[in-house]
Structure formats: C-alpha cells, structure tokens
Motif scaffolding. Structure first.
Motif, PDB file in Angstrom:
ATOM      1  N   THR A   1       8.938   4.578  -6.141  1.00 15.44           N
ATOM      2  CA  THR A   1       8.467   5.645  -5.261  1.00 15.44           C
ATOM      3  C   THR A   1       7.110   6.204  -5.659  1.00 15.44           C
ATOM      4  OG1 THR A   1       9.655   7.319  -6.563  1.00 15.44           O
ATOM      5  CG2 THR A   1      10.814   6.340  -4.661  1.00 15.44           C
ATOM      6  N   GLN A   2       6.728   6.036  -6.928  1.00 17.51           N
ATOM      7  CA  GLN A   2       5.461   6.647  -7.345  1.00 17.51           C
ATOM      8  C   GLN A   2       4.943   5.994  -8.623  1.00 17.51           C
ATOM      9  OE1 GLN A   2       5.196  10.867  -8.833  1.00 17.51           O
ATOM     10  NE2 GLN A   2       4.211  11.194  -6.860  1.00 17.51           N
ATOM     11  N   GLY A   3       3.626   5.850  -8.698  1.00 14.11           N
ATOM     12  CA  GLY A   3       2.950   5.404  -9.907  1.00 14.11           C
ATOM     13  C   GLY A   3       1.858   6.386 -10.265  1.00 14.11           C
ATOM     14  N   VAL A   4       1.878   6.882 -11.515  1.00 11.96           N
ATOM     15  CA  VAL A   4       0.950   7.934 -11.930  1.00 11.96           C
ATOM     16  C   VAL A   4       0.282   7.537 -13.246  1.00 11.96           C
ATOM     17  CG1 VAL A   4       0.673  10.399 -12.409  1.00 11.96           C
ATOM     18  CG2 VAL A   4       2.491   9.627 -10.884  1.00 11.96           C
ATOM     19  N   THR A   5      -1.027   7.683 -13.336  1.00  9.83           N
ATOM     20  CA  THR A   5      -1.754   7.388 -14.562  1.00  9.83           C
ATOM     21  C   THR A   5      -1.469   8.452 -15.622  1.00  9.83           C
ATOM     22  OG1 THR A   5      -3.709   8.638 -13.880  1.00  9.83           O
ATOM     23  CG2 THR A   5      -3.611   6.306 -13.248  1.00  9.83           C
ATOM     24  N   ARG A   6      -1.851   8.176 -16.867  1.00 10.42           N
ATOM     25  CA  ARG A   6      -1.636   9.139 -17.938  1.00 10.42           C
ATOM     26  C   ARG A   6      -2.391  10.441 -17.677  1.00 10.42           C
ATOM     27  NH1 ARG A   6      -0.510   9.043 -23.498  1.00 10.42           N
ATOM     28  NH2 ARG A   6      -0.661   6.778 -23.652  1.00 10.42           N
ATOM     29  N   GLY A   7      -3.627  10.319 -17.207  1.00 11.22           N
ATOM     30  CA  GLY A   7      -4.437  11.523 -16.985  1.00 11.22           C
ATOM     31  C   GLY A   7      -4.646  12.279 -18.280  1.00 11.22           C
ATOM     32  N   ASP A   8      -4.358  13.583 -18.268  1.00 11.52           N
ATOM     33  CA  ASP A   8      -4.511  14.383 -19.483  1.00 11.52           C
ATOM     34  C   ASP A   8      -3.198  14.491 -20.255  1.00 11.52           C
ATOM     35  OD1 ASP A   8      -3.000  16.080 -17.926  1.00 11.52           O
ATOM     36  OD2 ASP A   8      -4.474  17.687 -17.837  1.00 11.52           O
ATOM     37  N   GLY A   9      -2.207  13.689 -19.876  1.00 12.74           N
ATOM     38  CA  GLY A   9      -0.905  13.733 -20.536  1.00 12.74           C
ATOM     39  C   GLY A   9       0.082  14.644 -19.839  1.00 12.74           C
ATOM     40  N   THR A  10      -0.421  15.616 -19.111  1.00 11.17           N
ATOM     41  CA  THR A  10       0.428  16.541 -18.350  1.00 11.17           C
ATOM     42  C   THR A  10       0.401  16.226 -16.864  1.00 11.17           C
ATOM     43  OG1 THR A  10       0.051  18.299 -19.966  1.00 11.17           O
ATOM     44  CG2 THR A  10       0.825  18.961 -17.777  1.00 11.17           C
ATOM     45  N   ARG A  11      -0.762  15.831 -16.373  1.00  8.83           N
ATOM     46  CA  ARG A  11      -0.951  15.529 -14.955  1.00  8.83           C
ATOM     47  C   ARG A  11      -1.828  14.291 -14.845  1.00  8.83           C
ATOM     48  NH1 ARG A  11      -1.018  18.460 -10.082  1.00  8.83           N
ATOM     49  NH2 ARG A  11      -0.421  20.359 -11.177  1.00  8.83           N
ATOM     50  N   GLY A  12      -1.482  13.403 -13.912  1.00  6.13           N
ATOM     51  CA  GLY A  12      -2.276  12.193 -13.729  1.00  6.13           C
ATOM     52  C   GLY A  12      -2.502  11.894 -12.261  1.00  6.13           C
ATOM     53  N   ASP A  13      -3.290  10.851 -11.993  1.00  2.00           N
ATOM     54  CA  ASP A  13      -3.596  10.443 -10.626  1.00  2.00           C
ATOM     55  C   ASP A  13      -2.456   9.608 -10.056  1.00  2.00           C
ATOM     56  OD1 ASP A  13      -6.089  11.650 -10.581  1.00  2.00           O
ATOM     57  OD2 ASP A  13      -7.115   9.880 -11.354  1.00  2.00           O
ATOM     58  N   VAL A  14      -2.113   9.860  -8.812  1.00  2.00           N
ATOM     59  CA  VAL A  14      -1.097   9.072  -8.112  1.00  2.00           C
ATOM     60  C   VAL A  14      -1.779   7.834  -7.536  1.00  2.00           C
ATOM     61  CG1 VAL A  14       0.588   9.038  -6.242  1.00  2.00           C
ATOM     62  CG2 VAL A  14       0.238  11.132  -7.575  1.00  2.00           C
ATOM     63  N   VAL A  15      -1.429   6.669  -8.060  1.00  2.10           N
ATOM     64  CA  VAL A  15      -2.060   5.412  -7.647  1.00  2.10           C
ATOM     65  C   VAL A  15      -0.995   4.427  -7.156  1.00  2.10           C
ATOM     66  CG1 VAL A  15      -4.094   5.647  -9.130  1.00  2.10           C
ATOM     67  CG2 VAL A  15      -2.009   4.641 -10.058  1.00  2.10           C
ATOM     68  N   THR A  16      -0.025   4.943  -6.433  1.00  2.00           N
ATOM     69  CA  THR A  16       1.115   4.132  -6.017  1.00  2.00           C
ATOM     70  C   THR A  16       0.687   2.910  -5.213  1.00  2.00           C
ATOM     71  OG1 THR A  16       2.318   6.229  -5.858  1.00  2.00           O
ATOM     72  CG2 THR A  16       3.412   4.267  -4.995  1.00  2.00           C
ATOM     73  N   ALA A  17      -0.223   3.076  -4.262  1.00  2.00           N
ATOM     74  CA  ALA A  17      -0.643   1.941  -3.423  1.00  2.00           C
ATOM     75  C   ALA A  17      -1.251   0.839  -4.280  1.00  2.00           C
ATOM     76  CB  ALA A  17      -1.643   2.415  -2.369  1.00  2.00           C
ATOM     77  N   ASN A  18      -2.011   1.205  -5.306  1.00  2.78           N
ATOM     78  CA  ASN A  18      -2.616   0.205  -6.175  1.00  2.78           C
ATOM     79  C   ASN A  18      -1.577  -0.468  -7.070  1.00  2.78           C
ATOM     80  OD1 ASN A  18      -5.084   0.742  -5.088  1.00  2.78           O
ATOM     81  ND2 ASN A  18      -5.838   1.975  -6.790  1.00  2.78           N
ATOM     82  N   VAL A  19      -0.635   0.323  -7.569  1.00  4.79           N
ATOM     83  CA  VAL A  19       0.403  -0.226  -8.441  1.00  4.79           C
ATOM     84  C   VAL A  19       1.270  -1.227  -7.682  1.00  4.79           C
ATOM     85  CG1 VAL A  19       2.541   0.381  -9.643  1.00  4.79           C
ATOM     86  CG2 VAL A  19       0.472   1.693 -10.065  1.00  4.79           C
ATOM     87  N   ARG A  20       1.499  -0.961  -6.412  1.00  2.00           N
ATOM     88  CA  ARG A  20       2.356  -1.847  -5.623  1.00  2.00           C
ATOM     89  C   ARG A  20       1.779  -3.258  -5.485  1.00  2.00           C
ATOM     90  NH1 ARG A  20       3.827   2.802  -1.686  1.00  2.00           N
ATOM     91  NH2 ARG A  20       6.024   3.186  -2.156  1.00  2.00           N
ATOM     92  N   THR A  21       0.493  -3.420  -5.744  1.00  2.00           N
ATOM     93  CA  THR A  21      -0.110  -4.754  -5.623  1.00  2.00           C
ATOM     94  C   THR A  21       0.173  -5.635  -6.824  1.00  2.00           C
ATOM     95  OG1 THR A  21      -2.228  -4.160  -6.657  1.00  2.00           O
ATOM     96  CG2 THR A  21      -2.008  -3.733  -4.298  1.00  2.00           C
ATOM     97  N   ILE A  22       0.727  -5.090  -7.908  1.00  2.00           N
ATOM     98  CA  ILE A  22       0.974  -5.866  -9.129  1.00  2.00           C
ATOM     99  C   ILE A  22       2.197  -6.749  -8.907  1.00  2.00           C
ATOM    100  CG2 ILE A  22       1.471  -5.738 -11.594  1.00  2.00           C
ATOM    101  CD1 ILE A  22       0.079  -3.018 -11.619  1.00  2.00           C
ATOM    102  N   LYS A  23       1.985  -8.049  -8.885  1.00  2.52           N
ATOM    103  CA  LYS A  23       3.056  -8.962  -8.471  1.00  2.52           C
ATOM    104  C   LYS A  23       4.193  -9.051  -9.481  1.00  2.52           C
ATOM    105  CE  LYS A  23       0.355 -11.773  -5.310  1.00  2.52           C
ATOM    106  NZ  LYS A  23      -0.055 -13.134  -4.908  1.00  2.52           N
ATOM    107  N   THR A  24       3.933  -8.793 -10.747  1.00  2.00           N
ATOM    108  CA  THR A  24       5.012  -8.865 -11.733  1.00  2.00           C
ATOM    109  C   THR A  24       5.860  -7.601 -11.747  1.00  2.00           C
ATOM    110  OG1 THR A  24       3.494  -8.047 -13.434  1.00  2.00           O
ATOM    111  CG2 THR A  24       3.769 -10.436 -13.265  1.00  2.00           C
ATOM    112  N   LEU A  25       5.469  -6.612 -10.975  1.00  2.00           N
ATOM    113  CA  LEU A  25       6.186  -5.341 -10.965  1.00  2.00           C
ATOM    114  C   LEU A  25       7.143  -5.289  -9.785  1.00  2.00           C
ATOM    115  CD1 LEU A  25       6.418  -2.497 -12.238  1.00  2.00           C
ATOM    116  CD2 LEU A  25       4.663  -1.755 -10.631  1.00  2.00           C
ATOM    117  N   PRO A  26       8.457  -5.136 -10.028  1.00  2.00           N
ATOM    118  CA  PRO A  26       9.400  -5.102  -8.905  1.00  2.00           C
ATOM    119  C   PRO A  26       9.287  -3.804  -8.116  1.00  2.00           C
ATOM    120  CG  PRO A  26      10.551  -4.674 -10.960  1.00  2.00           C
ATOM    121  CD  PRO A  26       9.142  -5.042 -11.332  1.00  2.00           C
ATOM    122  N   LEU A  27       9.201  -3.935  -6.805  1.00  2.00           N
ATOM    123  CA  LEU A  27       9.210  -2.762  -5.941  1.00  2.00           C
ATOM    124  C   LEU A  27      10.639  -2.267  -5.731  1.00  2.00           C
ATOM    125  CD1 LEU A  27       6.611  -3.933  -3.259  1.00  2.00           C
ATOM    126  CD2 LEU A  27       6.214  -2.778  -5.437  1.00  2.00           C
TER     127      LEU A  27
END
Length: 706
Positions: free
Chosen positions: A133-159
């Motif tokens: 449902t969501q992919g978030v970068t580390r950011g500052d450790g407390t809050r990160g960028d939501v990059v779900t659309a980009n993460v979904r393109t990783i073929k080895t990662l199960p949706l």
C-alpha cells in the motif's frame, strides 16, 4: 452491456497468475511459461484495465511499467522511526560491542544475525492484507517521501504477498533499494557515449532514480530490493532470523547471504569471509550489519538516543592504492566526446588489478594538477570504477609539467570544440573520425538495437578496419560480397551463413529499435520508442521540426534540436534511403489508433507544467485521439496553452502577448466527450495519505528497525 462480474473475475485471475509468474521468475529463476505467452497475458490484462479502469486492482502487475508523473512527493510519518546504526571500522570495536551485549544481558546466552550491508537506499514498505500500500524513503528518520509509484516498478518486489504462516494483517518491511552493478555499468556507459557526467556509484544512482518524477523512467533503471526486517505493533516472531525466514516465505526478496552466529568469533569469521568475496556479488556492499537475534533480548538492551544497543555496522575501510601515472590516453566515443584515461603501473585494488582509471574530463585533470610520473592515489568509486583521488606531492619529480589537454582529435587531427555548458571536448568530424564511425557501427549491431546475430562488435569492427563497412547501410551489402568474405581468416562457411541469416533477420527488427540504432545523440531507447510511437514513420519524423519534436513527452528541447539537426544532414538522409532500399523497418507496423472523436480537430495545443490528474503524456494522448495537434512553440496560430503548475513565466507572457487562450487541465477535460473524460478521471493516480505519528522506539516493536 458488459458482463461486469465476468470481467472482474478475469482481471482478478490474470492479476493473481501474473503475480505468481513474476515470483517464480524473479525469486526462484523458474520460467513456467514462454516470454511470449507471459506478454500476451499481460497485454490482455492491460486491455481489460484500459476498458474498465474502475475494475483495475491497486497492485496490478501492469503498474510495474510505470507511467505516473508526480508533481511532488507527499511525505508520511514513519510508524516506527528509521534510526541509524552505530558504525565502526575496527574489529576491536566489535569485540567491545559484544562485551556490552554480554553485560546488558547479564550473562544469558545469546546469538547474532550477520547481514551484508548493501549500499543502496533504505526503504520502508507497508503491507495490508498482503497488498503493498505504501513505500516511504528514510527521509530524516521520522518522516520520509512517499514514492509508492516508483517502488511498484521494482520487479523483484511483490505487490501482493504469498500467504504464509503467521503473516500479520498489517506490517512494515524495511529493506534496501539498490541498482545492480551490471545495470549501473550499462547506465554509465550510455551516459559516457552521450557525453553526460558519469554517476559516482550505484547508491547515488539508486537514490537519484527514486527521486525521478516519472515512474516509467524509474522502471527503465531496473532497480532491485532486498528486505532485512519486519515490523508490527505486536510480537509475531521470537527472533530476527525467524522474521527473515517468514519474509522469504511471503515472497519478499531476502539476500541469502545472511547467517546466524553463536559468538563474536563466528561474527568475525563472517566479516573476514566477505572482505574479498563481496566483490563477486552483483551489487555494491560496504560492510556487515550485526544484530542480536532474539527480539526480547533486543528489547532488554534497548536504545541510545540515536541508535540501538543491540546492533552495529562494521564498515570495510575504503581500499586505496598508490601507484605511478605513466600516461594519459584520450578515447573518442560515438558522439565525438573525448574522454581522458589514466594509464597506471598495475596495482592490486579491491579484488582486481587496476591498470587504468577514468579522469572524466579536462576539468578533473586541472583540478588534480596531474603530471606524468606523479605517484597518485587510486580508489574505486563505490568500489567499482577506479579513479584518481589525489597526488603524493612529496614524490613528485622536480622537472614535471602540467598535462596539456589536446587541442586536436587524437584520432583524426580535427580541432576539438567544447560546446557551451558541457564538460567534454568533442571532435566535430562526425563523417571522417574513425573511432566515431566504428562506434556507431558497433552501436547499430548491439543487443538493444538491431542485435544482428553473427555480427557482434568485434566482427563489425574488423570489417570496418578492412574498409568493408563504414555505415550501417554497408552491412546490408555484405551478403553480396560472400566471395570476398570467404577469403578472410577465422571466418568459415558456417559463420558466413549465420552472418547473412542475421543480416536478413535484422530487416524485421521493429522501427523503434532501428531508430535507436541510428545513434542520434541523446536518443536513447525510451526516447526512440516515444518518437516512433508519435510519428510512426521515419518520413514523418524527418519532416518534423525541432519544436514539433520537443512537444513529444520525454523528448524536450535539447534532444529535439539534436534529432532535427541529424535528420537535416544530407549524409543521414542518404543513409536512411539506403536502409529503406535494403528492407529495414522504417515505420511502425499495424494500424494506427482509431481516434476517439474529432472534437478537437483543427485545434493546436501547447502543454506546459505539471498537472494534478494526468501526466503530460496522457493529456497529449487525449488531445491527439480527439483530433487535436500538439506543438512545442507558442505563436499567433496556437489555439490553446494548457497550463499546469510550475509552468515557466516566459511561456505565459508569450501566450498573453499573442492573445492565446490559457486553459487549465479541467478546462481541457470539459472540451472532450464526456465518456473520455470519465474514463481518464477513473485512472487518476491514487493519493497517498501520511501515516499516524511515530511512537518512541522501544519494547513491543516487532523486528529490527534497520
């Protein structure tokens, strides 16, 4: 009326089947069906989703190809903070860490899990009921960028996860997104050919890729992901190793290099083993992460303000070597870029013997003040590309002079030029510089272009040296020169048969790959596909102006100018005619898409800025499929300027000066037939909501945080 339940059932069945096939292929190296059959299933699903967007599932396999253009990345609060690990480069520090663990656990037995520290980008993934449902970068450790659309393109990662014992309904997976070394090297080779600055290392490449606004570009970078921890609000597993095994069972990729260790001595054995062995891996690593295995013991040991007391990262020292700079060679690439290469006295470094190192460009030579005979320090950037990082001035001979960058091409003697804003000097002799001609031939026959069986880079290079081929069109004259071919050494009858068959087969290679194979500067695979899909034939492309091409999504001004200039050259037009006569594919086969309506017939549009509900490519498709025309320039003849956010002020001012109506995305949708507008609205990207505030790290958090 369509049979909605039947269509929904078919979409569900195709989605599940394709998820299964992806798992078998990318996780288990098993191809259950031929690639063509897989492509047919995927195409069927794409067609069903296009016709019934309301029935498409959020984690459909079709999302892996990307296509979403994001105006900006929203942010989300990490439910479990992504803290940092303490680092050390000392084995003595590892023993002291072990002593602290022993003391903190008051003599109770304990063990460790050792994992390779992959040099990538930390990522937190949220799964609910088995769905990503969501992919978030580390950011500052407390809050990160939501990059779900980009993460979904990783073929080895199960949706969608495989059901497994004890699988929580709601959990997070922490892991590393990375760029495999072969992909990184291929990307840098392409950038070098295009005269672009090389990426420093795979970590920077992966980080930059995840920040791209267009997920189609992310998909083309072939990122990968390894999971290294599982987190839930409650406790589901007794140990970190149990959680890793569960992640594997759920279908998530976990590097099989991790090991349990019952003592610090076994930890050190693991560290020593991978000190050299890691260079055989297809990804960059820079250390080892050591974690206490038992999760209750992790809770008992707790945290400092910045890091856990139950984990530590051992970083391998950056390997460097000192050797002599004996010479500088200057290589001329396909586009004329002249790249300096340092010739060194051979020296062992990071598992290989280094004889040469990149110097990038004239600026780097000047910055380092390099001189022949200098003793230089060499490191591997990201432990991959050798580079000179400094000079031992104490060992510099007294009579040395700074290296003078050549003013003429080292291959053909043509005076070099340095285009404004570029770092590379270039040889402008495109038609007579041997390395450029040879490199363009090698590019034409390469795997991603015409891929001519029996005519690899070495063979076509040999034919070039013999004067038998100078342009790609000459390749198609080779079958008629068979009597001459049989006289060549190391080229038997069977090899000649394969060569002629490969040349004949290349005439069926689709137009987009032919366009890419022409070697037009800046026209890579993606741009070639976009131009071919838009213009459909080489004739239409040759007739287009730079302004016209610039309006094609993902092309842009610099690429358009280079392509238009290439097609204007008489030699290139002659090349195209010879390829046409040879029977090479110079147009897109099949019927053109049927227009949805003529509602916008006779109208021309410029699209500028970033839009809320559609990508620029989607807006362009809507306009052209309803009879409108896209252009890249604003003039008195323009019908409308479609303005989004971040549009340049110059375009707005120019449109106002010509009294061109400026309309919004909503205005444009109102000009279209209602059915088309509704279908497009249904495909609008889902918005990602930020999660709840993150609690303080502490007992009860399942899994590790790193």
């Amino acid at each position: 009326m369509p049979d909605t339940p039947a269509i929904q059932h078919r979409i569900q069945a195709l989605t599940e089947q394709l998820h299964h096939l992806n798992h078998q292929y990318y996780q288990l190296d098993i191809s259950e069906i031929p690639d063509q059959e897989f492509d047919q299933l995927l195409a069927e699903l794409q067609q069903l989703e296009a016709a019934h967007p309301d029935l498409a599932l959020p984690n459909s396999p079709t999302r892996r190809v990307g296509g979403t253009i994001t105006k900006q990345f929203p942010t989300a609060v990490h439910r479990f903070p992504m803290l940092s690990l303490g680092n050390t480069y000392s084995e003595d520090d590892l023993r002291e860490f072990d002593e602290r663990v022993q003391k903190g656990l008051e003599g109770a037995p304990y063990g460790y899990v050792c994992e390779l520290k992959i040099d990538g980008v930390a990522m937190s993934l949220h799964y609910e009921h088995g769905q990503l449902t969501q992919g978030v970068t580390r950011g500052d450790g407390t809050r990160g960028d939501v990059v779900t659309a980009n993460v979904r393109t990783i073929k080895t990662l199960p949706l969608a996860l495989r059901p497994g014992p004890g699988q929580p309904e709601d959990f997070e997976v922490r892991g590393e997104v990375f760029m495999p070394l072969p992909v990184f090297e291929e990307l840098n080779a392409e950038r070098e050919q295009n005269g672009e600055a090389l990426l420093a290392n795979p970590r920077n490449a992966a980080s930059g890729t995840l920040k791209l606004q267009n997920s189609a570009q992310v998909a083309a970078r072939k990122l990968r992901f390894y999971a290294y921890s599982l987190l839930t609000p409650g406790r589901h597993f007794a140990s970190h190793s149990d959680a890793l095994e569960a992640l594997t069972a759920y279908g998530l990729p976990v590097s099989n290099t991790w090991r349990r260790a019952s003592s610090i001595e076994e930890v050190l054995e693991f560290v020593h083993y991978w000190a050299k062995k890691r260079f055989d891996l297809p990804m960059a690593t820079d250390g080892i992460v050591i974690k206490v295995d038992n999760l209750r013991q992790q809770d008992q040991l707790g945290y400092t303000a910045k890091s856990p007391r139950w984990a530590i990262a051992y970083k391998y020292p950056a390997e460097a070597a000192r050797t002599r700079l004996n010479d500088v060679l200057y290589n001329v690439g396909r586009t004329g870029a002249v790249t300096p290469v340092a010739v060194l006295t051979p020296v062992p470094l990071a598992g290989t013997v280094v004889k040469r190192a990149t110097l990038h460009n004239a600026n780097q030579i000047e910055l380092l003040d390099l001189r022949l005979g200098d003793m230089v320090y060499v490191e591997k950037g990201g432990e991959i590309i050798p580079k000179i990082t400094g000079v031992d001035l104490t060992a510099r001979p007294a009579d040395t002079v700074p290296i003078q960058y050549p003013t003429a091409c080292p291959a053909c003697g043509t005076p070099l030029v340095r285009p404004e804003g570029e770092a590379h000097f270039r040889c402008p002799n495109e038609r007579g510089c041997p390395p450029q001609l040879k490199a363009r031939l090698e590019h034409y026959v390469s795997r991603k272009a015409l891929n001519i069986d029996g005519l690899g880079a070495e063979t076509v290079g040999r034919f070039f040296e013999l004067g038998m081929v100078k342009t790609p069109a000459d390749i198609y004259d080779l079958p008629a020169r068979r009597p001459e071919l049989v006289t060549l050494e190391r080229l038997g009858e069977k090899s000649i048969d394969n060569l002629i068959a490969g040349i004949e087969a290349s005439k069926q290679v689709p137009f987009p790959r032919v366009l890419f194979g022409l070697g037009i500067r800046y026209v890579g695979e993606t741009v070639a596909q976009k131009l071919a899909a838009h213009y459909r034939s080489i004739d239409a492309l040759m007739a287009a102006t730079a302004e016209d091409m610039a309006a094609v999504p993902e092309v842009g001004g610099v690429i358009a100018v280079a392509a238009a200039h290439w097609f204007q050259q008489p030699e290139n037009r002659e090349l195209i005619e010879r390829l046409r006569q040879a029977g090479v594919q110079l147009e897109v086969t099949g019927e053109a898409p049927v227009p949805a309506s003529d509602r916008l017939a006779g109208l021309t549009f410029v699209i500028s800025g970033v839009f809320e509900q559609h990508s620029r490519e989607e807006l362009q498709l809507l306009i052209t499929s309803n009879g409108g025309k896209i252009t890249g320039s604003i003039s008195k003849k323009l019908s409308y300027l479609v303005a989004g956010d971040n549009m340049g002020p110059a375009k707005r001012e120019k449109a106002l000066g010509f009294k061109v109506p400026i309309i919004s995305e909503t205005d444009l949708m109102g000009m279209l037939p209602p059915a088309d507008a509704g279908a497009q609205d249904d495909t609008a990207a889902d918005t990602e909501a930020a999660g709840p505030p993150a609690p303080a790290a502490g007992p009860g958090q399942q899994g590790s945080l790193f």
